[in-house]
Every structure is written in C-alpha cells, then in structure tokens.
Design an enzyme around this catalytic site. Structure first.
Site, PDB file in Angstrom:
ATOM      1  N   ALA A 160      10.164   7.360   5.743  1.00  0.00           N
ATOM      2  CA  ALA A 160      11.200   6.776   4.858  1.00  0.00           C
ATOM      3  C   ALA A 160      10.429   6.179   3.682  1.00  0.00           C
ATOM      4  CB  ALA A 160      12.009   5.716   5.604  1.00  0.00           C
TER       5      ALA A 160
ATOM      6  N   ALA B 107      10.417   6.285  -0.107  1.00  0.00           N
ATOM      7  CA  ALA B 107      10.623   5.818  -1.485  1.00  0.00           C
ATOM      8  C   ALA B 107      10.807   4.295  -1.545  1.00  0.00           C
ATOM      9  CB  ALA B 107      11.850   6.495  -2.091  1.00  0.00           C
ATOM     10  N   PRO B 108      10.337   3.645  -2.604  1.00  0.00           N
ATOM     11  CA  PRO B 108       9.700   4.201  -3.803  1.00  0.00           C
ATOM     12  C   PRO B 108       8.216   4.528  -3.640  1.00  0.00           C
ATOM     13  CG  PRO B 108       9.907   1.842  -4.029  1.00  0.00           C
ATOM     14  CD  PRO B 108      10.570   2.193  -2.718  1.00  0.00           C
ATOM     15  N   GLY B 109       7.639   4.277  -2.481  1.00  0.00           N
ATOM     16  CA  GLY B 109       6.286   4.764  -2.256  1.00  0.00           C
ATOM     17  C   GLY B 109       5.199   3.709  -2.161  1.00  0.00           C
TER      18      GLY B 109
ATOM     19  N   GLU C 267      11.859  11.529   1.964  1.00  0.00           N
ATOM     20  CA  GLU C 267      12.902  10.660   1.399  1.00  0.00           C
ATOM     21  C   GLU C 267      14.107  11.542   1.078  1.00  0.00           C
ATOM     22  OE1 GLU C 267      13.408   7.262   0.700  1.00  0.00           O
ATOM     23  OE2 GLU C 267      15.350   8.028   0.032  1.00  0.00           O
TER      24      GLU C 267
ATOM     25  N   CYS D 161      12.914  -4.846   7.176  1.00  0.00           N
ATOM     26  CA  CYS D 161      12.938  -6.186   6.586  1.00  0.00           C
ATOM     27  C   CYS D 161      14.253  -6.852   6.975  1.00  0.00           C
ATOM     28  CB  CYS D 161      12.713  -6.154   5.084  1.00  0.00           C
ATOM     29  SG  CYS D 161      13.876  -5.160   4.176  1.00  0.00           S
TER      30      CYS D 161
HETATM   31  N1  SAM Z   1       8.447   2.656   2.527  1.00  0.00           N
HETATM   32  C1  SAM Z   1       9.035   2.361   1.234  1.00  0.00           C
HETATM   33  C2  SAM Z   1       8.034   1.587   0.407  1.00  0.00           C
HETATM   34  O1  SAM Z   1       7.169   0.901   0.964  1.00  0.00           O
HETATM   35  O2  SAM Z   1       8.101   1.688  -0.820  1.00  0.00           O
HETATM   36  C3  SAM Z   1      10.357   1.616   1.365  1.00  0.00           C
HETATM   37  C4  SAM Z   1      11.350   2.355   2.242  1.00  0.00           C
HETATM   38  S1  SAM Z   1      12.943   1.635   2.296  1.00  0.00           S
HETATM   39  C5  SAM Z   1      12.732   0.297   3.364  1.00  0.00           C
HETATM   40  C6  SAM Z   1      13.805   2.789   3.298  1.00  0.00           C
HETATM   41  C7  SAM Z   1      14.015   4.157   2.663  1.00  0.00           C
HETATM   42  O3  SAM Z   1      14.624   5.022   3.632  1.00  0.00           O
HETATM   43  C8  SAM Z   1      14.945   4.158   1.452  1.00  0.00           C
HETATM   44  O4  SAM Z   1      14.275   4.735   0.364  1.00  0.00           O
HETATM   45  C9  SAM Z   1      16.113   5.033   1.894  1.00  0.00           C
HETATM   46  O5  SAM Z   1      16.656   5.813   0.849  1.00  0.00           O
HETATM   47  C10 SAM Z   1      15.444   5.914   2.935  1.00  0.00           C
HETATM   48  N2  SAM Z   1      16.370   6.557   3.882  1.00  0.00           N
HETATM   49  C11 SAM Z   1      17.700   6.357   4.063  1.00  0.00           C
HETATM   50  N3  SAM Z   1      18.179   7.193   4.998  1.00  0.00           N
HETATM   51  C12 SAM Z   1      17.135   7.932   5.435  1.00  0.00           C
HETATM   52  C13 SAM Z   1      16.991   8.990   6.387  1.00  0.00           C
HETATM   53  N4  SAM Z   1      18.041   9.444   7.074  1.00  0.00           N
HETATM   54  N5  SAM Z   1      15.762   9.538   6.560  1.00  0.00           N
HETATM   55  C14 SAM Z   1      14.698   9.089   5.859  1.00  0.00           C
HETATM   56  N6  SAM Z   1      14.776   8.091   4.943  1.00  0.00           N
HETATM   57  C15 SAM Z   1      15.978   7.536   4.737  1.00  0.00           C
END
Ligand code: SAM
Length: 274
Positions: free
Chosen positions: A113, A115-117, A137, A236
């Site tokens: 998961a 984005a944004p990376g 993502e 979080c």
């Molecule tokens: N790891 C990232 C960082 O450190 O920049 C932050 C990730 S954020 C907590 C969770 C991400 O999971 C979001 O970008 C969201 O769009 C994505 N997401 C939502 N549904 C998902 C799915 N079914 N599979 C994978 N990612 C998903």
C-alpha cells in the site's frame, strides 16, 4: 471531535498516557524529514539547511533524519533541497516501520500500500537501490503521485503496479523476502481537533470497513511471503479492530505458519498490544 471517538480512546489508551494522546490532537507538530541518501549526503544537507536558517534537530535514532519547528514547514517545502528531491518530508513515526522491516540490499521486497511513497523511498535508500521493491497502489491519482515521487528521488530499483493489494498474494505466492503492509486505515492518529475535515467522516462503520479491507490485505501479504519471510503490518489508527484484531485474525488462520516477533523500538512512547 466525535464523543464516541474520545470515549473509545479512554478505553484503548492506558490512563497514564491519555492526556498526552489527547494533547497530540492539538499540538502543532514538528516537521520531520529524511535525507534522500540516494541523492545527497547527510552532512552536506545539514550544513546547507543550517546556513539557510533552519533550526535542525537530529533524530537520535535515525542518522538520516531531522526535525524543524512547525513554523518552518513552508520554507522547508520551498527549499532547494526539497524541490531537488534531496530530502523527503516524512513524519518520524512513519520512519519506524521500514526500520523494523530492515530490508537488505539485494532482497525482494513488496510494499503493498505504497502511495505517496515515503516508506518505499526510505526502503530504497536503506537497500542502496540494490535488489527489487514492488510497490502497489490501486488509487489512480495516488499511483501517479507515487511514480512521480519515485522517479524524482532516483529510486530506480522500484517497480510500480496499479493493483488492488488483495489480489497480489494470489498472483505472486511465496515471492518476497519482506513485505510492508502500511494499511489504509481510519487514520485516527492524524486527527487535528481544529481541522474538522480530518475527523468529520470518522464512524464505527468506517472502522468496520477498514478492518475488512485490512484482513484481505493481510492475507494477501502473508501469501506473498517466502518461507522465513518477514511481514510488518502498521496503521496510523488507534482502533483495535484495525490493529490487534486484524493481526489476531491472520494468526488464527495460519497458526502453524506465523509467529509474532518482539519489537525493539527506539522511542519512549510505546504501549504493548491490547
Ligand atoms: N506507505 C505510504 C507512505 O509511506 O507514503 C502510505 C500508505 S497509506 C497509509 C495507505 C495507502 O493504501 C493509500 O495510498 C491508499 O490509496 C492505499 N490503498 C487503499 N486501498 C488499497 C488496496 N485495496 N490495496 C492496496 N492499497 C490500497
């Protein structure tokens, strides 16, 4: 903030920590950043930013990371170092998960998961751009933001996939040495009391929806691991449905194949799981 949310917190957070947790929704937070060691050296960035008047505070537990006071956020974002992708603005707490996962150069890593990376970039730096990170993502604008961030910061080892993470385990079973699942969640720890947009959509129903998705993602992450592989799951959120209960559900499904490892975190405000 919703009364139901604060009442739940009173039951989740130990009494001794509750006032600190509640205060964290009010306090302007210092701005953390990590030196992008794929493009710059820590000493050089430190000297450059100090010469421009930034009040740097080094993080004691991460040699590539610093904080500046909240009022310097704007100028840090506008600095040459940030515009040239030599630093990445990232909350210190978000640097912990990659440190715990501890990917090594040459390994095969899945960021499920991504984005944004922020964490993908941190892992690419920890691996010296050697090996392979697959970053997943599904959300279109977030996927392109991820790609852009990876490219700007020089993380050439990362391959990106626009996929639902729940499908990945079945496509690539047993492929990865390490998997990071930084799950989409209710983001409760990011609430700011004076910014209602941060908490307006909170509800028990949303927590339930997040928890269902997290269970699917956890199963997928597990299936993608090599035997003896390492999975780090983080959110979080405070909600036990999204944390302890999600992990428990996976452990109950695979009691023979999974074990929970003890964690050594380099910070003071840590609570054991419920
Ligand atoms: N790891 C990232 C960082 O450190 O920049 C932050 C990730 S954020 C907590 C969770 C991400 O999971 C979001 O970008 C969201 O769009 C994505 N997401 C939502 N549904 C998902 C799915 N079914 N599979 C994978 N990612 C998903």
């Amino acid at each position: 903030m919703p009364v139901e949310f604060t009442e739940r917190l009173e039951r989740i957070v130990p009494a001794a920590a509750l006032s600190d947790v509640l205060a964290s929704f009010d306090a302007p937070r210092p701005v953390g950043f990590r030196v992008n060691t794929l493009k710059a050296e820590v000493a050089q960035i430190r000297a450059e930013l100090q010469a421009r008047g930034f009040l740097l505070q080094k993080l004691s537990w991460y040699e590539a990371a610093f904080q500046v006071p909240p009022e310097q956020r704007r100028s840090l974002c506008a600095s040459e170092a940030c515009e040239q992708a030599r630093i990445y603005i990232q909350d210190p707490s978000s640097m912990l998960a990659p440190l715990v996962l501890a990917p090594k150069p040459g390994e095969t890593v899945l960021d499920l998961a991504a984005a944004p990376g922020g964490k993908t970039l941190q892992m690419a730096a920890m691996m010296g751009n050697q090996g392979r990170i697959s970053a997943v993502e599904p959300v279109r604008p977030r996927f392109f933001r991820l790609r852009n961030n990876l490219q700007r910061h020089g993380a050439g080892m990362v391959k990106t996939y626009r996929l639902d993470g729940r499908a990945v385990g079945a496509k690539t079973p047993g492929r990865f040495d390490r998997v990071l699942l930084d799950a989409p969640c209710s983001s409760e720890a990011r609430f700011t009391r004076l910014d209602p947009t941060s908490w307006r959509y909170w509800s028990l129903r949303k927590i339930g929806e997040a928890a269902r998705k997290q269970r699917g993602l956890l199963e997928s992450a597990f299936r993608a691991l090599k035997p003896d592989g390492v999975l780090v799951y983080c959110t979080c959120a405070f909600a036990p449905e999204e944390n302890e209960m999600a992990v428990n559900a996976l452990l109950r499904k695979h009691p023979e194949e999974l074990a929970v490892e003890p964690l050594q975190l380099p910070i003071a405000n840590v609570q054991p799981g419920m």
